[in-house]
Design a protein around this motif. Structure first.
Motif, mmCIF file in Angstrom:
data_model
loop_
_atom_site.group_PDB
_atom_site.id
_atom_site.type_symbol
_atom_site.label_atom_id
_atom_site.label_comp_id
_atom_site.label_asym_id
_atom_site.label_seq_id
_atom_site.Cartn_x
_atom_site.Cartn_y
_atom_site.Cartn_z
ATOM 1 N N ALA A 28 0.857 -1.185 0.032
ATOM 2 C CA ALA A 28 -0.011 0.077 -0.094
ATOM 3 C C ALA A 28 1.002 1.337 -0.093
ATOM 4 N N ARG A 29 2.083 1.152 0.785
ATOM 5 C CA ARG A 29 2.733 2.098 0.943
ATOM 6 C C ARG A 29 3.693 2.579 -0.674
ATOM 7 N N TYR A 30 3.891 1.535 -1.237
ATOM 8 C CA TYR A 30 4.551 1.498 -2.400
ATOM 9 C C TYR A 30 3.504 2.082 -3.538
ATOM 10 N N GLU A 31 2.268 1.686 -3.577
ATOM 11 C CA GLU A 31 1.234 2.065 -4.486
ATOM 12 C C GLU A 31 1.113 3.484 -4.158
ATOM 13 N N GLN A 32 1.091 4.038 -3.085
ATOM 14 C CA GLN A 32 0.979 5.569 -2.629
ATOM 15 C C GLN A 32 1.982 6.303 -3.287
ATOM 16 N N TYR A 33 3.404 5.708 -2.974
ATOM 17 C CA TYR A 33 4.503 6.615 -3.222
ATOM 18 C C TYR A 33 4.539 6.751 -4.996
ATOM 19 N N SER A 34 4.168 5.501 -5.483
ATOM 20 C CA SER A 34 4.179 5.281 -6.730
ATOM 21 C C SER A 34 3.223 6.219 -7.598
ATOM 22 N N ARG A 35 2.021 6.461 -6.941
ATOM 23 C CA ARG A 35 1.205 7.506 -7.433
ATOM 24 C C ARG A 35 1.672 8.794 -7.491
ATOM 25 N N LYS A 36 2.292 9.231 -6.204
ATOM 26 C CA LYS A 36 2.898 10.633 -6.037
ATOM 27 C C LYS A 36 4.000 10.879 -7.153
ATOM 28 N N ARG A 205 2.515 -1.113 -11.261
ATOM 29 C CA ARG A 205 1.447 -0.889 -10.910
ATOM 30 C C ARG A 205 0.216 -1.703 -11.392
#
Length: 207
Positions: A28-36, A205
């Protein structure tokens, strides 16, 4: 007491599993970082594209306006300018403004005046070559009745100063062009790297 003990040691209630596993939390943290990161990359790519687009349109608009008024820069890239003007301008920029002996006295005087007018129209009072160029052309114009050989002897020193000045201007233009191309190449290479990074993030992703 036994019932109480059974209540204490029996199966855990469902809410005990509300916290996600460590692996799910990292994902989840990677997904959030990736989106940013993707959003940041896309914003920078948008700025790069707009700068290139606006720069191209601005330069094309300026060139069109200059060509329409028969202006020609030091590179003499305006093919629509009259041949006579192109020849005079070439002499002023990289050749040597001179009056041929085959011309009549009136024609030599007229040509000298044309050189002087074109040069003054192309340079303002603050131009580095305005003074040495005007001095040489004044010498040519004042001695239009002489033969080319005698006139060259009289105007040799003033032409040397003018020639050195315009060579310096041409060198400055070449250096400015090279610097602009280097900056553009750096920006384009970064944009290419950002495009590739964006593709990697989106593929990760989607996996």
């Amino acid at each position: 007491a036994a019932a109480a003990a059974g209540a204490r040691h029996g199966p855990a209630p469902p809410h005990a599993f509300a916290m996600p596993p460590a692996e799910f939390g990292a994902a989840a943290r990677y997904e959030q970082y990736s989106r940013k990161e993707v959003a940041s990359i896309e914003a920078e790519l948008k700025d790069w594209f707009l700068q290139r687009r606006f720069g191209m349109e601005r330069n094309m608009s300026i060139k069109k306006a200059l060509d329409g008024s028969n202006f020609s820069g030091l590179s003499m890239a305006n093919a629509s300018a009259p041949d006579a003007d192109r020849a005079l301008w070439s002499d002023l920029v990289q050749g040597k403004p001179e009056l041929e002996d085959t011309l009549s006295a009136n024609a030599r005087q007229m040509k000298a005046e044309m050189y002087t007018k074109m040069f003054r129209d192309a340079t303002d009072l603050d131009h580095a070559c305005r003074v040495p160029g005007s001095q040489y052309l004044q010498c040519v114009q004042s001695n239009f009745k002489d033969t080319a050989k005698n006139r060259q002897m009289k105007c040799m020193s003033s032409f040397g100063g003018f020639d050195a000045c315009r060579k310096g201007v041409l060198q400055q233009q070449a250096q400015a062009l090279e610097s602009a191309l280097v900056k553009q190449d750096i920006a384009d290479r970064r944009a290419k790297a950002l495009f590739e990074r964006r593709a990697i993030l989106l593929d990760a992703r989607a996996a």
